[in-house]
Every structure is written in C-alpha cells, then in structure tokens.
Write an enzyme that holds these catalytic residues in place. Structure first.
Site, PDB file in Angstrom:
ATOM      1  N   TRP A  32      25.248   8.951  12.094  1.00 26.84           N
ATOM      2  CA  TRP A  32      26.078   8.105  11.434  1.00 26.84           C
ATOM      3  C   TRP A  32      26.860   7.135  12.104  1.00 26.84           C
ATOM      4  O   TRP A  32      27.532   6.292  11.633  1.00 26.84           O
ATOM      5  CB  TRP A  32      27.030   8.741  10.141  1.00 26.84           C
ATOM      6  CG  TRP A  32      27.662   9.934  10.797  1.00 26.84           C
ATOM      7  CD1 TRP A  32      27.270  11.209  10.465  1.00 26.84           C
ATOM      8  CD2 TRP A  32      28.882  10.024  11.634  1.00 26.84           C
ATOM      9  NE1 TRP A  32      27.997  12.211  11.015  1.00 26.84           N
ATOM     10  CE2 TRP A  32      29.187  11.418  11.836  1.00 26.84           C
ATOM     11  CE3 TRP A  32      29.667   8.935  12.047  1.00 26.84           C
ATOM     12  CZ2 TRP A  32      30.068  11.827  12.647  1.00 26.84           C
ATOM     13  CZ3 TRP A  32      30.731   9.614  12.824  1.00 26.84           C
ATOM     14  CH2 TRP A  32      30.918  10.764  12.929  1.00 26.84           C
ATOM     15  N   ASN A  33      27.262   7.523  13.462  1.00 27.48           N
ATOM     16  CA  ASN A  33      28.279   6.671  14.201  1.00 27.48           C
ATOM     17  C   ASN A  33      27.931   5.575  14.517  1.00 27.48           C
ATOM     18  O   ASN A  33      28.764   4.691  14.730  1.00 27.48           O
ATOM     19  CB  ASN A  33      28.721   7.526  15.446  1.00 27.48           C
ATOM     20  CG  ASN A  33      27.688   7.863  16.331  1.00 27.48           C
ATOM     21  OD1 ASN A  33      26.456   7.826  16.003  1.00 27.48           O
ATOM     22  ND2 ASN A  33      27.838   7.936  17.613  1.00 27.48           N
ATOM     23  N   LYS A  88      14.603   8.406   8.895  1.00 25.73           N
ATOM     24  CA  LYS A  88      15.473   9.317   8.096  1.00 25.73           C
ATOM     25  C   LYS A  88      16.836   8.771   8.523  1.00 25.73           C
ATOM     26  O   LYS A  88      17.207   9.401   9.537  1.00 25.73           O
ATOM     27  CB  LYS A  88      15.264  10.679   8.068  1.00 25.73           C
ATOM     28  CG  LYS A  88      16.165  11.305   6.783  1.00 25.73           C
ATOM     29  CD  LYS A  88      16.544  12.510   7.197  1.00 25.73           C
ATOM     30  CE  LYS A  88      17.994  12.900   7.656  1.00 25.73           C
ATOM     31  NZ  LYS A  88      19.001  12.306   7.185  1.00 25.73           N
ATOM     32  N   GLY A 141      21.624  12.851  17.233  1.00 29.96           N
ATOM     33  CA  GLY A 141      22.696  13.527  16.625  1.00 29.96           C
ATOM     34  C   GLY A 141      23.202  14.663  17.441  1.00 29.96           C
ATOM     35  O   GLY A 141      23.149  14.818  18.565  1.00 29.96           O
ATOM     36  N   SER A 142      23.561  15.871  16.716  1.00 29.65           N
ATOM     37  CA  SER A 142      24.036  16.719  17.219  1.00 29.65           C
ATOM     38  C   SER A 142      23.222  17.944  18.106  1.00 29.65           C
ATOM     39  O   SER A 142      22.018  17.961  17.679  1.00 29.65           O
ATOM     40  CB  SER A 142      25.163  17.618  16.156  1.00 29.65           C
ATOM     41  OG  SER A 142      24.227  18.234  15.394  1.00 29.65           O
ATOM     42  N   GLU A 189      18.610  12.707  21.899  1.00 31.63           N
ATOM     43  CA  GLU A 189      19.840  12.003  22.451  1.00 31.63           C
ATOM     44  C   GLU A 189      20.914  12.696  21.740  1.00 31.63           C
ATOM     45  O   GLU A 189      21.257  12.742  20.565  1.00 31.63           O
ATOM     46  CB  GLU A 189      19.998  10.665  21.931  1.00 31.63           C
ATOM     47  CG  GLU A 189      18.764   9.578  22.539  1.00 31.63           C
ATOM     48  CD  GLU A 189      18.984   9.360  24.115  1.00 31.63           C
ATOM     49  OE1 GLU A 189      19.955   9.925  24.611  1.00 31.63           O
ATOM     50  OE2 GLU A 189      17.833   9.104  24.756  1.00 31.63           O
ATOM     51  N   LEU A 190      21.656  13.764  22.547  1.00 32.74           N
ATOM     52  CA  LEU A 190      22.682  14.456  21.938  1.00 32.74           C
ATOM     53  C   LEU A 190      24.094  14.177  22.263  1.00 32.74           C
ATOM     54  O   LEU A 190      24.401  13.045  22.472  1.00 32.74           O
ATOM     55  CB  LEU A 190      22.169  16.181  22.288  1.00 32.74           C
ATOM     56  CG  LEU A 190      20.777  16.292  21.856  1.00 32.74           C
ATOM     57  CD1 LEU A 190      20.460  17.781  22.468  1.00 32.74           C
ATOM     58  CD2 LEU A 190      20.368  16.144  20.539  1.00 32.74           C
ATOM     59  N   CYS A 220      29.160   9.029  21.244  1.00 37.48           N
ATOM     60  CA  CYS A 220      28.760  10.219  22.141  1.00 37.48           C
ATOM     61  C   CYS A 220      28.901   9.791  23.639  1.00 37.48           C
ATOM     62  O   CYS A 220      29.163  10.964  24.432  1.00 37.48           O
ATOM     63  CB  CYS A 220      27.094  10.103  21.810  1.00 37.48           C
ATOM     64  SG  CYS A 220      26.316   8.462  22.403  1.00 37.48           S
ATOM     65  N   GLU A 253      32.925  18.677  22.497  1.00 40.11           N
ATOM     66  CA  GLU A 253      32.978  17.198  21.863  1.00 40.11           C
ATOM     67  C   GLU A 253      33.616  17.170  20.560  1.00 40.11           C
ATOM     68  O   GLU A 253      33.183  17.985  19.674  1.00 40.11           O
ATOM     69  CB  GLU A 253      31.269  16.878  21.683  1.00 40.11           C
ATOM     70  CG  GLU A 253      31.405  15.394  21.250  1.00 40.11           C
ATOM     71  CD  GLU A 253      30.069  14.904  21.096  1.00 40.11           C
ATOM     72  OE1 GLU A 253      29.250  15.609  20.300  1.00 40.11           O
ATOM     73  OE2 GLU A 253      29.510  13.958  21.413  1.00 40.11           O
TER      74      GLU A 253
HETATM   75  P1  NAD Z   1      23.837  15.529  12.975  1.00 42.02           P
HETATM   76  O1  NAD Z   1      23.169  16.529  13.962  1.00 42.02           O
HETATM   77  O2  NAD Z   1      24.807  16.569  11.956  1.00 42.02           O
HETATM   78  O3  NAD Z   1      22.980  14.593  12.013  1.00 42.02           O
HETATM   79  C1  NAD Z   1      22.159  13.549  12.635  1.00 42.02           C
HETATM   80  C2  NAD Z   1      21.134  13.438  11.625  1.00 42.02           C
HETATM   81  O4  NAD Z   1      20.270  14.728  11.489  1.00 42.02           O
HETATM   82  C3  NAD Z   1      21.169  13.046  10.170  1.00 42.02           C
HETATM   83  O5  NAD Z   1      20.296  12.069   9.665  1.00 42.02           O
HETATM   84  C4  NAD Z   1      21.107  14.584   9.807  1.00 42.02           C
HETATM   85  O6  NAD Z   1      20.783  14.219   8.160  1.00 42.02           O
HETATM   86  C5  NAD Z   1      19.858  14.917  10.222  1.00 42.02           C
HETATM   87  N1  NAD Z   1      19.805  16.274  10.090  1.00 42.02           N
HETATM   88  C6  NAD Z   1      20.617  17.332   9.640  1.00 42.02           C
HETATM   89  N2  NAD Z   1      20.090  18.605   9.518  1.00 42.02           N
HETATM   90  C7  NAD Z   1      18.720  18.421  10.091  1.00 42.02           C
HETATM   91  C8  NAD Z   1      17.801  19.317   9.850  1.00 42.02           C
HETATM   92  N3  NAD Z   1      17.676  20.591   9.915  1.00 42.02           N
HETATM   93  N4  NAD Z   1      16.463  18.730  10.397  1.00 42.02           N
HETATM   94  C9  NAD Z   1      16.401  17.653  10.550  1.00 42.02           C
HETATM   95  N5  NAD Z   1      17.285  16.418  10.434  1.00 42.02           N
HETATM   96  C10 NAD Z   1      18.469  17.097  10.163  1.00 42.02           C
HETATM   97  O7  NAD Z   1      24.835  14.646  13.597  1.00 42.02           O
HETATM   98  P2  NAD Z   1      25.806  13.755  13.220  1.00 42.02           P
HETATM   99  O8  NAD Z   1      27.107  14.382  12.778  1.00 42.02           O
HETATM  100  O9  NAD Z   1      25.303  12.720  12.253  1.00 42.02           O
HETATM  101  O10 NAD Z   1      26.342  12.832  14.532  1.00 42.02           O
HETATM  102  C11 NAD Z   1      26.991  13.218  15.555  1.00 42.02           C
HETATM  103  C12 NAD Z   1      26.453  13.838  16.758  1.00 42.02           C
HETATM  104  O11 NAD Z   1      25.353  12.817  17.337  1.00 42.02           O
HETATM  105  C13 NAD Z   1      27.300  14.148  17.819  1.00 42.02           C
HETATM  106  O12 NAD Z   1      27.205  15.308  18.495  1.00 42.02           O
HETATM  107  C14 NAD Z   1      27.036  12.813  19.056  1.00 42.02           C
HETATM  108  O13 NAD Z   1      27.354  13.117  20.057  1.00 42.02           O
HETATM  109  C15 NAD Z   1      25.772  12.580  18.543  1.00 42.02           C
HETATM  110  N6  NAD Z   1      24.984  11.236  19.024  1.00 42.02           N
HETATM  111  C16 NAD Z   1      24.596  11.271  20.346  1.00 42.02           C
HETATM  112  C17 NAD Z   1      24.146   9.795  20.717  1.00 42.02           C
HETATM  113  C18 NAD Z   1      23.215   9.714  22.033  1.00 42.02           C
HETATM  114  O14 NAD Z   1      22.836   8.705  22.121  1.00 42.02           O
HETATM  115  N7  NAD Z   1      23.404  10.910  22.727  1.00 42.02           N
HETATM  116  C19 NAD Z   1      24.418   8.825  19.965  1.00 42.02           C
HETATM  117  C20 NAD Z   1      25.305   8.964  18.810  1.00 42.02           C
HETATM  118  C21 NAD Z   1      25.502  10.153  18.242  1.00 42.02           C
END
Ligand code: NAD
Length: 475
Positions: free
Chosen positions: A146-147, A170, A223-224, A245-246, A279, A379
C-alpha cells in the site's frame, strides 16, 4: 462511498464470484470511504485463464507494437492525473502535493522508462550459427503493497507489458483505487483483452490462490518479508520464478567532512517522507561522535518545520500512517526504544497535540542508539530516526552492514575517494551519494533479506523473460 466492487477480467468489468466486499479506510479520518471486491480463488482462476489464453499471442507481438501500447498508456495516464492524485490522497493519506510530485510522477516515469528501454533492448542475439532468444516467461502474478500505490504497481506492469507477459494484479486491499484507475487507463489505451487482469481482495482470498495457481509461471511481489516467504513457499511447489522486493533498515552515513546542515535536512526528509512508510527510508543515521550534538540540534530545527496534518491542507508535509494497525506498530517500537535505553530526543509516543482522529504520529528521533537495539534492527515503517555514533570509518561501514537487510544506503561528505569507498562497501542494491537522484532506468532491488531480483527499466524487463537457445538457427 466509492463503490468499485467489480473485478477487471479478460477486458471486462465483472462481478466477483464471492459477492463479498472490503471497506477501504481514509487514514486521515479513520472512516471508510469506499468498498472493493473481496475476491476469491474462483476470480483468480478466471483471471489466470484469461491471461493464459493470450500468452503466446501477446509474447509474439512485435516489440514496436508493445512500445506503441506503452506510449498510449503514458498518454492515458497523463489524462487521468487528477483522478490518480485524488485517489492516492484519499486511500494513502499522502499530502496532496506529494501525491502529485512523488506518487503520480513515479508511476508515469516507469511506463515511460519501460517504453524507452524497448528502443535498445536486445531480445535476440546471434552466436555463431545459433540464436539466443529472450521471450516472455508466461502468466505473471503481481502482488503489491500500500505504501506507493502507483509506483509499485506501475513498475511491475510496465516491465511485464514491455516483455510481453500477460499478468494478474492483486494490489493492496488498503490502497486499491489507484489500481482501479490503472485498469481504466489500460482499457482506454487498448491493452488487448486478457493481458491485464485486476483481482481485488486480501492476501488469504486472492494472494494465496494466485501464488499457487499452476498456470502462473512467475510471482512478482513487493511487501513484507513475512508475506514474501509465504509466497516463495507456495511458488516453490511447482518451481515458479519469484521476484521479491522486501523491507529495509537503511544506513545514512555522515562523514567527518560533511556539511552537517545539508545532511540533517536530508536525514529528516528520508525519515518523514511518506510518513516513514518507505522501504528505502534511511532510518539509521551514523554520525561521528564529535559531530553528534551539532547534528541533533540541526535535526530538531528541521523536524520543527515538518507540518503534520490533514493531507489536503496546504503546507502539510506529513500525513497519517496507513492504518490503526500501523499506528499501533509504530507506538510499540517507540516504547521499545525507550525500554531498551535509547534517549528519546524528539517526538515520542501518542498523537501530535490536538489530533484525535486519523492515524497521525509524531516524527521521532532517538539518540544514543546501539545498533543491536530493536529500533536499529527492525523495520519500523514509521517516521522514527535512530542516531548511532561511530568512532572511525571502519566502524561506520561495519555498523552500516550489521543488518539483515540490504535495500539502500546514503552517504554524505566532501572527499570523493572516501565517498566512493563507502558507497562500494555498503551491502545494498542502491546507494545515494550526497542526495544524488537517479532515474527510473536504474536497477532497483535488495541484497540479503531485502529481496531477490532487480526491477525498473531494462533490468525490470529482464525479470519477466526466459532465455532460449536455438541451435542451428542460422545453419
Ligand atoms: P504485506 O506483506 O502485508 O502485504 C503486501 C501485499 O501482499 C498485499 O497486497 C497483501 O494483501 C498481500 N498478501 C498478504 N498476505 C498474503 C499471502 N499470504 N499471500 C499472498 N499475498 C499476500 O506488506 P504491506 O504491509 O502491504 O507493505 C509493507 C512492506 O512492504 C514493508 O515491509 C516494506 O518494506 C515493503 N516494501 C518493500 C518495497 C521494496 O521495493 N523493497 C517497496 C515498498 C514496500
């Protein structure tokens, strides 16, 4: 209420099989302002099949056609500027000028960079009498956070389209409306049916079935780390390619000959931008012991200029965090910093004075931080800076790399040789010297637990390609 409860599958807006919806919250008020579909495995199956049906055809389109398609997308994206800015401001709580100058712009840059990369991208190479071909990997599943609602989606979409891979997206259920606008943009720009499919919903209902679908050949996730590991596990069952990309905990190193005022300004920006939900945020500031007091004074001055408030109010530099959950997480890290013995120098727990609604927090600075403390290792994803003193350059580099992450690094100073040495020593996918800015054509990604693979520009296109050797092609 903004009601957009349909999915975009095979070039059409269709009802979700689930019949269920998810409320979308405006973080500035804490109130729901819209609803999206809570998709399910059946929606995913339809979307993947639609993409799979057109995979060979789309893969074989002439590069020039895909270039023209990206060019039409750029134009349509520009036409929807105001709508994108509005959506990002409402769903993310980003200050409106940042919604334009950062979020809207980054999405646009990625489509333009992928289009331009096609001008010189080599999909084929002759080696003697043989041919080496790079061709689209197949159906790709894209899952985004979402960020940065337009950046994270656009950079993957632009690369996949340039490569010739149809996709199922998604987006985050917390910021889905920018992605709905992207679907409308692609529809208008004439993206062939089946090439782009949008399935809204949560991780359990949509992310899971997408990651395990047998017709998906690649998962591209941002994401995370927690979710990345789950996706990798699912993808491992049938050996899908994964691009991850975490998270990050990036060091910002101030050298002895740095201009302290400039460094303090940037250090504050790196922590408060997007309310710290970045991130690549440079949240670990490494400073020579002798410069610490002067630096902290400057940081306090700059922090006082950061107006926190409603994203639509003029002059506001920092909006709310995304959610109640993120607010609670940031509070618990601030409390942990105090418990573990760091000095709370600025800000602290609780909402800024006079603010009772929304998910606003105070920009916070800890000094006397030990790099082993939780606030220096994990983080936080909020506007919290940890200031860590160092004795000499070797210690600074060792501290910078003493982290499980490796997404970004920042270095400030005057002596070019020392700056280059430090930049080369940091274990991270991106290093910025004296706040230098690069374009969307540079590779982006992480070392260590910050991820696998590289995105953006030609490196991003490569992620969506397989390599084939055709022996005797020129015989
Ligand atoms: P998140 O991992 O909670 O969610 C990311 C996405 O994954 C969402 O669309 C969510 O619905 C989906 N998701 C959740 N559970 C899932 C599952 N079991 N299977 C498949 N998909 C699933 O992360 P967030 O809270 O939305 O974002 C924050 C994180 O993203 C932070 O850790 C941040 O550092 C990271 N991030 C990394 C980068 C990068 O480029 N390295 C960029 C932006 C954000």
């Amino acid at each position: 209420m903004k009601d957009q409860t349909r999915q975009y599958i095979n070039g059409e807006w269709v009802e979700s099989s689930s019949g269920k919806t998810i409320d979308v919250i405006n973080p500035a008020t804490g109130e729901a302002f819209g609803r999206i579909a809570k998709g399910n495995a059946d929606d995913v199956d339809k979307a993947v099949n639609a993409a799979h049906d057109v995979y060979i055809e789309f893969r074989n389109t002439p590069v020039e056609e895909r270039r023209e398609m990206l060019d039409r997308i750029v134009n349509e994206y520009e036409n929807r500027k105001d709508d994108l800015i509005e959506a990002i401001t409402d769903e993310l709580g980003s200050p409106i000028d940042k919604s334009e100058k950062v979020h809207y712009q980054m999405g646009l840059n990625h489509f333009a960079a992928a289009r331009d990369a096609l001008d010189s991208f080599e999909f084929e190479e002759q080696r003697g009498e043989n041919l080496v071909v790079k061709e689209a990997i197949g159906v790709a599943g894209l899952i985004t956070p979402w960020n940065f609602p337009t950046n994270q989606t656009s950079l993957k979409l632009a690369a996949a389209f340039a490569a010739g891979s149809p996709i199922v997206l998604k987006p985050s259920e917390e910021t889905p409306f920018a992605a709905v606008i992207l679907a409308e943009i692609f529809d208008k720009a004439g993206v062939p049916k089946g090439v782009f499919n949008l399935v809204n919903g949560d991780g359990e209902g949509v992310g899971n079935p997408l990651s395990e679908h047998p017709k998906v050949r690649m998962m591209s996730f941002t994401g995370s780390g927690r979710t990345g590991a789950k996706i990798m596990e699912k993808a491992s069952v049938d050996f899908k390619k994964v691009s991850l990309e975490l998270g990050g905990k990036s060091p910002l190193i101030i050298l002895e000959d740095a201009n302290v005022d400039d460094a303090a300004f940037t250090a504050v920006q790196k922590v408060v931008n997007n309310t710290g939900q970045v991130c690549t945020a440079g949240t670990r500031t490494l400073i020579p012991e002798s410069m610490k007091d002067e630096f902290l004074e400057k940081v306090k001055e700059k922090m006082a200029d950061v107006k926190v408030g409603n994203p639509r109010e003029e002059g506001v530099k920092m909006g709310p965090l995304i959610s109640r959950k993120q607010y609670d997480t940031v509070q618990s890290y601030i409390n942990k910093g105090v418990e573990e013995g760091a000095t709370l120098y600025h800000g602290g727990a609780g909402q800024p004075e006079g603010m009772t609604e929304g998910f606003y927090v105070k920009p916070t600075v800890f000094s006397d931080v030990d790099n082993k403390m939780t606030i220096a290792q994990e983080e936080i994803f909020g506007p919290v800076m940890s200031v860590i003193a160092y004795k000499d350059l070797d210690e600074a580099i060792a501290l910078a790399n003493d982290t499980k992450y490796g997404l970004a690094g920042y270095v400030f100073g005057e002596d070019a040789e020392t700056l280059k040495k430090v930049a080369r020593s940091i274990e991270a996918g991106t290093v910025e010297i004296n706040n230098a800015k690069g374009g969307a054509d540079l590779p982006f990604g992480g070392y260590k637990q910050s991820g696998i693979g590289r995105e953006w520009g030609d490196f991003g296109i490569d992620e969506f390609l397989e390599v084939k050797s055709i022996k005797g092609y020129f015989k």
